[in-house]
Design an enzyme around this catalytic site. Structure first.
Site, PDB file in Angstrom:
ATOM      1  N   GLU A  12      -4.680   7.831  -2.996  1.00 12.63           N
ATOM      2  CA  GLU A  12      -5.187   6.583  -2.432  1.00 12.63           C
ATOM      3  C   GLU A  12      -5.517   5.577  -3.535  1.00 12.63           C
ATOM      4  OE1 GLU A  12      -4.799   6.253   0.677  1.00 12.63           O
ATOM      5  OE2 GLU A  12      -5.956   4.482   1.215  1.00 12.63           O
ATOM      6  N   HIS A  68       1.776   4.509  -2.781  1.00 11.92           N
ATOM      7  CA  HIS A  68       1.831   5.971  -2.579  1.00 11.92           C
ATOM      8  C   HIS A  68       3.198   6.496  -3.009  1.00 11.92           C
ATOM      9  CE1 HIS A  68      -1.896   6.878  -0.484  1.00 11.92           C
ATOM     10  NE2 HIS A  68      -1.689   5.962   0.448  1.00 11.92           N
ATOM     11  N   HIS A 123       0.828  -1.211   0.000  1.00 13.59           N
ATOM     12  CA  HIS A 123       0.000   0.000   0.000  1.00 13.59           C
ATOM     13  C   HIS A 123       0.868   1.270   0.000  1.00 13.59           C
ATOM     14  CE1 HIS A 123      -3.673   2.369   1.161  1.00 13.59           C
ATOM     15  NE2 HIS A 123      -2.750   3.161   1.686  1.00 13.59           N
ATOM     16  N   GLU A 124       1.774   1.341   0.970  1.00 12.55           N
ATOM     17  CA  GLU A 124       2.591   2.563   1.081  1.00 12.55           C
ATOM     18  C   GLU A 124       3.537   2.707  -0.109  1.00 12.55           C
ATOM     19  OE1 GLU A 124       1.615   4.762   3.157  1.00 12.55           O
ATOM     20  OE2 GLU A 124       0.342   3.397   4.313  1.00 12.55           O
TER      21      GLU A 124
HETATM   22 MG    MG Z   1      -3.133   5.406   2.064  1.00  7.88          MG
END
Ligand code: MG
Length: 505
Positions: A297, A271, A267-268
């Site tokens: 996101e 980003h 997830h990170e």
């Molecule tokens: Mg996030």
């Protein structure tokens, strides 16, 4: 970008100083959340406040203000107009909200964070209540200064997601909620759902050394360059930009549950790849960085869910997991792992929610926040409203406010209008995926762990533009239409139909 307007060049010089100070502030924040010893908190708060004051003063510098206010927009090129659009967005808060209110808000939220922290630990909403009341009243005041058409909550939404309105949220959430609820019912009443998931039957230990090997492996696969970033540990994983070539991410390791490090690292890194992919020419300009929270996101969710939790990725990663954690994975099938990482369970805590139930948590928060800002809900009634909605949307009832309305940090920071961007991000992720499939044999790539072409698609279509285009322009250019929640619902239904052998959705 080619900036020829002399006034705009001067504005950009000043912007460069401000954006550099913001990076300094990000270093302080990163350190605070990773390595800072606890006793340093007070001094760190002072350091952060001083930097924030300098930034506020720089935005309010009369020379800069007059340059911005007197620029002749009709003579500007398209790029220059887009720079001014971003400058106006960045200054909207500082120019419209009186300094007295800005400082009062900063002071209140600094105090309220520690009060919230303790209130949550002691399950004491009453202790947090006066702070939340103060924050709500300051937010209403700020909305008034920022301006809005009919709904004060719109002014707050726009701070996080340009152009987002309550009406659009209501529209989208109105489409999602009954469909998610129907799917959820279908899942939990299915035969397949009732079968035990082998991973949940026995406890396993995943030693941190091997988990670190796994996260390094995942970052390599995603082509996350460790020469321009770092992976550290923090209680709440996050991504932060300390400079164009210094994008840091964090994860957390649980020795009894591999999913935490697995999902949060992917997830990170999603980003992080967005920030790293922005055109280098935009460094320290208003085009630097991701354009909005929802588009940001969409990148993290895409990697985490569409890639990381897919059946295709499972076929690729299982042998790797087996080699790193032989006892836990002995005899485990791909299906079992897929079920495990996608396990659906209506629960109380947003950050632990699965893909099906997650957005119900967001809809609840949106409804409560907008009611608070519009004055139709009083702060003292928040716990009751929260518990009632949890029951009606998810069929679960918090026993304490700590696992109810006190669970999230956002309100204590004064972030109201932020939650809807999480939901929009998941919707954008599905919409982008549909279009990516037209250009790439996506499932084959994922099954081979060949993720570089996927990153490249995202980089060219989305990342490289940074904040040059508004979210609406990006989504339109990439997908040929505006935000459309049907892609997400289709994605969810297809995915869970397969996992739980649902007959009808
Ligand atoms: Mg996030």
């Amino acid at each position: 970008m080619n900036i020829v307007n002399k006034n705009l060049q001067q504005i950009l010089e000043k912007y460069k100083e401000i954006s550099t100070l913001v990076e300094v502030s990000a270093i302080l924040h990163w350190d605070q959340n990773t390595y800072m010893p606890p006793m340093a908190a007070e001094n760190r708060a002072r350091q952060t406040t001083v930097i924030e004051e300098i930034v506020t003063n720089k935005w309010n510098d009369p020379t800069l203000k007059s340059l911005i206010e007197n620029i002749d927009e009709s003579s500007l090129s398209e790029d220059e107009k887009a720079v001014m659009r971003n400058i106006r967005r960045a200054t909207k808060y500082y120019f419209n909200v009186p300094k007295k209110t800005i400082l009062k808000f900063a002071e209140t939220t600094t105090k309220s964070f520690s009060v919230w922290h303790e209130a949550r630990a002691k399950n004491n909403f009453k202790a947090f209540r006066p702070y939340l009341s103060e924050i709500v009243s300051l937010k209403k005041e700020i909305a008034g200064y920022l301006g809005y058409d009919t709904n004060p909550y719109d002014a707050l939404l726009d701070l996080y997601e340009p152009g987002l309105t309550s009406a659009e949220c209501e529209n989208v959430f109105g489409y999602l909620q009954p469909r998610i609820t129907a799917l959820l019912k279908n899942i939990v009443s299915s035969k397949e759902y009732k079968k035990p998931v082998s991973f949940m039957q026995k406890s396993h230990r995943y030693d941190e050394t091997h988990q670190r090997e796994l996260t390094t492996f995942l970052l390599n696969r995603m082509t996350y360059p460790i020469t321009e970033g770092r992976l550290d540990v923090s209680p709440h994983p996050f991504t932060t930009t300390l400079g164009a070539h210094d994008i840091r991410i964090t994860t957390k390791y649980h020795e009894d549950d591999l999913r935490s490090a697995f999902a949060s690292t992917i997830h990170e890194a999603g980003h992080g790849l967005y920030e790293l992919g922005v055109d280098a020419a935009y460094d320290h300009t208003p085009f630097a960085g991701g354009v909005s929270l929802a588009i940001h996101e969409s990148q993290s969710r895409f990697w985490e869910n569409q890639v990381g939790r897919s059946r295709e990725f499972a076929t690729f990663i299982m042998p790797v997991l087996e080699s790193m954690f032989p006892s836990a994975f002995a005899g485990v099938t791909v299906d079992e792992w897929v079920k495990y990482v996608n396990y659906v369970k209506p629960g109380l805590i947003r950050i632990e929610a699965d893909e099906v139930t997650y957005n119900l948590h967001i809809i609840l928060r949106f409804e409560i926040e907008s009611a608070l800002i519009n004055g139709s809900l009083d702060v003292k009634d928040v716990p009751e409203a929260w518990n009632q909605k949890m029951n009606s949307y998810l069929g679960v009832s918090p026993k304490t406010d700590a696992e109810g309305c006190l669970q999230d940090v956002h309100w204590s920071y004064g972030d109201m209008g932020y939650f809807p961007t999480y939901c929009l991000g998941t919707l954008f992720a599905s919409q982008f995926t549909e279009h990516m499939k037209k250009d790439l044999t996506l499932n084959d790539r994922i099954a081979k762990g060949d993720l570089a072409p996927i990153r490249e698609w995202l980089r060219k279509k989305i990342h490289v533009h940074g904040s040059r285009y508004m979210p609406e322009e990006i989504i339109h250019t990439v997908t040929g239409e505006s935000l459309n929640p049907k892609y997400f619902i289709k994605y969810l239904e297809d995915k869970y139909r397969a996992i739980y052998s649902l007959e009808k959705v």
